[in-house]
Every structure is written in structure tokens, then in C-alpha cells.
Motif scaffolding. Structure first.
Motif, short mmCIF file in Angstrom:
data_model
loop_
_atom_site.label_atom_id
_atom_site.label_comp_id
_atom_site.label_asym_id
_atom_site.label_seq_id
_atom_site.Cartn_x
_atom_site.Cartn_y
_atom_site.Cartn_z
N GLU A 1 0.83 -1.22 0.00
CA GLU A 1 0.00 0.00 0.00
C GLU A 1 0.86 1.27 0.00
OE1 GLU A 1 -2.47 0.09 3.47
OE2 GLU A 1 -3.00 2.19 3.21
N PHE A 2 1.86 1.32 0.88
CA PHE A 2 2.61 2.57 1.03
C PHE A 2 3.61 2.77 -0.11
CE2 PHE A 2 1.38 1.58 5.51
CZ PHE A 2 0.39 2.54 5.57
N ILE B 1 1.55 4.21 -2.97
CA ILE B 1 1.24 5.64 -2.83
C ILE B 1 2.49 6.47 -3.14
CG2 ILE B 1 0.56 7.44 -1.18
CD1 ILE B 1 -1.01 5.19 0.32
N PHE C 1 1.66 8.22 -6.59
CA PHE C 1 0.81 9.38 -6.28
C PHE C 1 1.54 10.52 -5.59
CE2 PHE C 1 -2.04 5.74 -6.67
CZ PHE C 1 -2.88 6.23 -7.65
N ILE D 1 0.30 14.89 1.09
CA ILE D 1 0.23 13.44 1.32
C ILE D 1 1.19 13.01 2.43
CG2 ILE D 1 0.74 11.19 0.25
CD1 ILE D 1 -0.08 12.41 -2.43
N GLY D 2 0.74 12.09 3.28
CA GLY D 2 1.67 11.44 4.20
C GLY D 2 1.31 11.51 5.67
N ASP D 3 0.32 12.32 6.03
CA ASP D 3 -0.05 12.38 7.46
C ASP D 3 -1.50 11.92 7.61
OD1 ASP D 3 0.00 13.21 10.28
OD2 ASP D 3 1.73 14.40 9.69
N ASP D 4 -2.06 12.03 8.82
CA ASP D 4 -3.44 11.60 9.03
C ASP D 4 -4.42 12.49 8.28
OD1 ASP D 4 -3.22 9.32 10.91
OD2 ASP D 4 -2.14 10.81 12.08
N ASP E 1 -11.32 8.22 4.33
CA ASP E 1 -11.13 6.79 4.60
C ASP E 1 -12.25 6.00 3.95
OD1 ASP E 1 -8.97 5.57 6.02
OD2 ASP E 1 -9.43 6.87 7.71
N ASP F 1 -8.92 10.24 12.42
CA ASP F 1 -7.80 10.88 11.70
C ASP F 1 -7.76 12.38 11.95
OD1 ASP F 1 -6.27 8.90 10.41
OD2 ASP F 1 -7.85 8.59 8.94
N ARG G 1 2.99 13.87 12.22
CA ARG G 1 3.72 12.65 12.60
C ARG G 1 5.22 12.93 12.72
NH1 ARG G 1 0.97 8.26 8.37
NH2 ARG G 1 -1.14 8.38 9.23
N ASP H 1 -3.19 8.32 14.87
CA ASP H 1 -4.20 7.42 15.43
C ASP H 1 -3.80 5.99 15.10
OD1 ASP H 1 -4.96 7.69 12.69
OD2 ASP H 1 -6.97 6.99 13.19
N SER I 1 -4.60 2.78 13.94
CA SER I 1 -5.59 2.01 13.19
C SER I 1 -5.02 0.67 12.72
CB SER I 1 -6.09 2.81 11.99
OG SER I 1 -5.00 3.29 11.21
N ASP I 2 -3.71 0.63 12.48
CA ASP I 2 -3.08 -0.58 11.93
C ASP I 2 -2.21 -1.32 12.95
OD1 ASP I 2 -4.24 0.04 9.50
OD2 ASP I 2 -2.52 1.21 8.84
P1 ADP Z 1 -4.53 6.67 7.69
O1 ADP Z 1 -4.23 5.24 8.08
O2 ADP Z 1 -4.15 7.67 8.73
O3 ADP Z 1 -5.95 6.86 7.17
P2 ADP Z 1 -3.28 6.01 5.25
O4 ADP Z 1 -2.26 5.04 5.72
O5 ADP Z 1 -4.57 5.50 4.69
O6 ADP Z 1 -3.59 7.01 6.44
O7 ADP Z 1 -2.64 6.96 4.17
C1 ADP Z 1 -1.35 7.50 4.35
C2 ADP Z 1 -1.24 8.82 3.58
O8 ADP Z 1 -1.34 8.57 2.17
C3 ADP Z 1 -2.35 9.80 3.90
O9 ADP Z 1 -1.78 11.10 3.94
C4 ADP Z 1 -3.31 9.67 2.72
O10 ADP Z 1 -4.03 10.87 2.50
C5 ADP Z 1 -2.37 9.36 1.58
N1 ADP Z 1 -2.98 8.58 0.47
C6 ADP Z 1 -3.53 7.34 0.53
N2 ADP Z 1 -3.94 6.93 -0.69
C7 ADP Z 1 -3.66 7.93 -1.56
C8 ADP Z 1 -3.84 8.12 -2.97
N3 ADP Z 1 -4.39 7.16 -3.73
N4 ADP Z 1 -3.45 9.29 -3.51
C9 ADP Z 1 -2.89 10.25 -2.74
N5 ADP Z 1 -2.68 10.15 -1.43
C10 ADP Z 1 -3.05 9.00 -0.83
#
Ligand code: ADP
Ligand code: MG
Length: 322
Positions: free
Chosen positions: A5-6, A9, A13, A27-30, A47, A75, A146, A208, A210-211
Motif C-alpha cells: 500500500e505505502f 502511494i 501518487f 500526502i503522508g499524514d493523518d 477513509d 484521523d 507525525r 491514530d 488504526s493498523d
Molecule cells: P490513515 O491510516 O491515517 O488513514 P493512510 O495510511 O490510509 O492514512 O494513508 C497514508 C497517507 O497517504 C495519507 O496522507 C493519505 O491521504 C495518503 N494517500 C492514501 N492513498 C492515496 C492516494 N491514492 N493518492 C494520494 N494520497 C493518498
């Protein structure tokens, strides 16, 4: 091996060249943070909950309505923002009125608690999927990122750890007995909005959970360029979680179980007493569980022994689903 997943992104993205001056955090924080003038930033988060991944088909729609909003409010709480607005994108297989009645009653009941207003969305037909975008204001420079943790910060956690993970095991049929409290914590998490509001401007970093604690504290450590030691004996564990650990020997369970939606935050020593006295007004505990250190990585101190633990947790594309 498939992209996690990470990685996905980051690679596809997080590479855009467009950026606006008003984007205080992308992108990258809550949440993202957008400057909207008058010393105010808007925190924005999204979410999604997907049937078969985040919940089972037979879940009570009222609980699902609650949880969909709760995980998004969580978040916003992690940034210290005040929730105000929500948009709802709903994909439904059929326009089932009983289901819609239950879902909206759970959703609006929680929205009322925090005076959150539904301002729009989208409705489509397809496999059951719920996406929410929640927004709320915070004073410029007060949002908790973060990336701000400093060596010697004290690490705190709201509420309790691992009960939602037990609830997930019950939903999967792998625990062998039921437990009303664990199910409640899994199906109806309480977003720690008030704790986030108290922490804004006073703590160095927040996320937060969540994981799983190891994974989410791991995000703070990586983003802040620091490490941490957690005192296992200080973790806020309910009698049910302690009992599960006694029966299975799985002492790592509360580090890796997800879905708790507690806040984990790091407090500079000079803020500790003042902050603790303000947090004491909450109707859930905030427990000191460890300390931030210069040395990278996550260590657990247990029975006077230091154990290095990986900062892994649930990731889409890398894990099996429920
Ligand atoms: P959280 O667990 O706090 O909801 P995520 O782990 O889902 O956060 O997402 C990590 C970061 O990546 C967040 O800043 C989120 O906005 C960003 N993100 C997730 N998916 C995408 C995407 N498809 N395009 C752009 N940013 C994204
Ligand atoms: Mg989060």
C-alpha cells in the motif's frame, strides 16, 4: 512481489509537481492541511470501508454507519482538529431501505455528538463500499504532525489496546468465545476527538492507531527520524486482553492488533504535568507507555529485557483480509 500500500502511494501518487502555497501539508499524514486565511487551516481526511475487507456482509448497518464516521473522525483527532463537515460516497448493491435506515441512524447519531454536518457526497450502484471525507478547522501551526517527535519526548496512548483486535478475532470466528466489550470496541470505536483537541499545540507528534501500535508509532518514528522504547508493563491492557495473552503466550498481540483507533502522541517533558492535568478531565485514560530516543527502531522493554520489534502492521495488498 506485489507493491505494498505505502510503496504504491509513494511511487505513483506522491510525485506531483503542482503545489499551492496554501497547502501547509500534503500526502503522508493523518490529514492534509490547507491554509484558508485568518490564521486558520482546514484539516481534510478520507477513509474507505470495503465489504469483505473492513467488515463482513452480515454486520449491523447501524454499527457500520457509526464506524464509518468514527474512523474518519479519528484521523482528524490525530491532527488535533475540530470536526465540522463530512461528505459521503456510498456504493450500494441495492437500495435496501432497512439497511439505509440502520446505517444512517448510526451515522447521524455520532455526527450529532460532534455537530458534524453532512454537506454532500455521491451515490452509486455496485459492491458495498463507504468512503467519507471529513474536514475541520485548526489554528495555523497548531496541527500535530507525525514528524515532530523529539528524543526524550514521553509517549502516551489514549484508552486501551488490543480489545478491537479481540473483536476482530470474534468476527472471524477464531477466538472460541464471545466478549461483549471486545465486540463493542471493534464495531463501535470511539474517536478520541477531545484528547486531540487538548493535545493540539502542546504535543510534538500524534497518530491514530488504526493498523497496530508498532506500525503506527513506527510512522511517527520514521517521519521524525527517531526511535523509541515502549514499556510493555505500562501498556493499557484490559483484563480480556491480558487473559488472551495468558492463554496464548502471544505477548506481541497488543503491539500488532489493529482497529483500536486510539491516539498515540509524544509529549515534551516540560509540557508533561500541565498536559496530564488537562487530559485527566477525559472519561478515558491517557497512559504514559514509553519514551522517544535518538536511536532509530522500536524496542520493547519487558521483564527488564530490551527486545527489538519490527514496525509492521496491516497493509492493503500485503495482508489477507477478513
Ligand atoms: P490513515 O491510516 O491515517 O488513514 P493512510 O495510511 O490510509 O492514512 O494513508 C497514508 C497517507 O497517504 C495519507 O496522507 C493519505 O491521504 C495518503 N494517500 C492514501 N492513498 C492515496 C492516494 N491514492 N493518492 C494520494 N494520497 C493518498
Ligand atoms: Mg490515521
Amino acid at each position: 512481489m506485489a507493491l505494498s500500500e505505502f510503496e504504491l502511494i509513494d511511487r505513483f501518487f506522491k510525485r506531483q509537481s503542482v503545489s499551492h502555497r496554501a497547502t501547509a501539508l500534503g500526502i503522508g499524514d493523518d490529514c492534509a492541511l490547507l491554509g484558508i486565511g485568518d490564521g486558520v487551516e482546514l484539516a481534510v481526511t478520507m477513509d474507505t470501508l470495503v465489504e469483505g475487507v473492513h467488515f463482513l456482509a452480515d454486520v449491523d448497518p447501524e454499527a457500520l454507519g457509526h464506524k464509518s464516521l468514527a474512523v474518519n473522525l479519528s484521523d482528524l483527532a490525530a491532527m488535533g482538529a475540530l470536526p465540522k463537515w463530512v461528505s459521503l460516497a456510498l456504493t450500494l448493491p441495492e437500495p435496501d431501505e432497512v439497511w439505509l435506515g440502520g446505517f444512517t441512524s448510526g451515522f447521524f447519531e455520532l455526527a450529532k455528538v460532534y455537530s458534524v454536518e453532512l454537506i454532500g457526497g455521491d451515490t452509486t450502484q455496485g459492491p458495498l463500499t463507504i468512503t467519507l471525507q471529513v474536514m475541520g478547522p485548526i489554528g495555523e501551526g497548531l496541527a500535530i504532525r507525525r514528524s515532530g517527535a523529539q528524543p526524550d519526548d514521553l509517549i502516551y496512548l489514549t484508552g486501551w489496546l488490543g480489545d478491537a483486535g479481540l473483536g476482530l478475532k470474534i468476527a472471524q470466528g477464531s477466538l472460541g468465545h464471545s466478549n461483549a466489550q471486545a465486540c463493542e470496541r471493534f464495531y463501535r470505536p470511539v474517536p478520541r476527538v477531545e484528547a486531540g483537541l487538548i493535545c493540539a499545540g502542546s504535543v510534538n507528534a500524534c497518530i491514530d492507531v488504526s493498523d497496530g501500535l508498532a506500525a503506527d508509532l513506527g510512522h511517527i518514528l520514521t517521519n521524525s527520524g527517531v526511535g523509541a522504547t515502549i514499556e510493555w508493563e505500562c501498556l493499557p491492557l484490559s483484563p480480556s486482553v491480558l487473559n488472551f495473552i495468558d492463554n496464548t503466550g502471544d505477548w506481541e498481540f497488543p503491539l500488532y492488533a489493529g482497529d483500536d483507533y486510539e491516539l498515540c502522541f509524544t509529549v515534551p517533558a516540560n509540557e508533561q504535568l500541565e498536559l496530564e492535568s488537562r487530559l485527566a478531565a477525559l472519561d478515558y485514560p491517557c497512559t504514559r507507555i514509553g519514551v522517544i530516543e535518538q536511536d532509530p527502531g522500536l524496542r520493547i522493554s519487558k521483564d527488564s529485557t530490551l527486545i527489538n520489534v519490527p514496525t509492521t502492521g496491516f497493509q492493503h495488498f500485503a495482508n489477507v483480509t477478513i
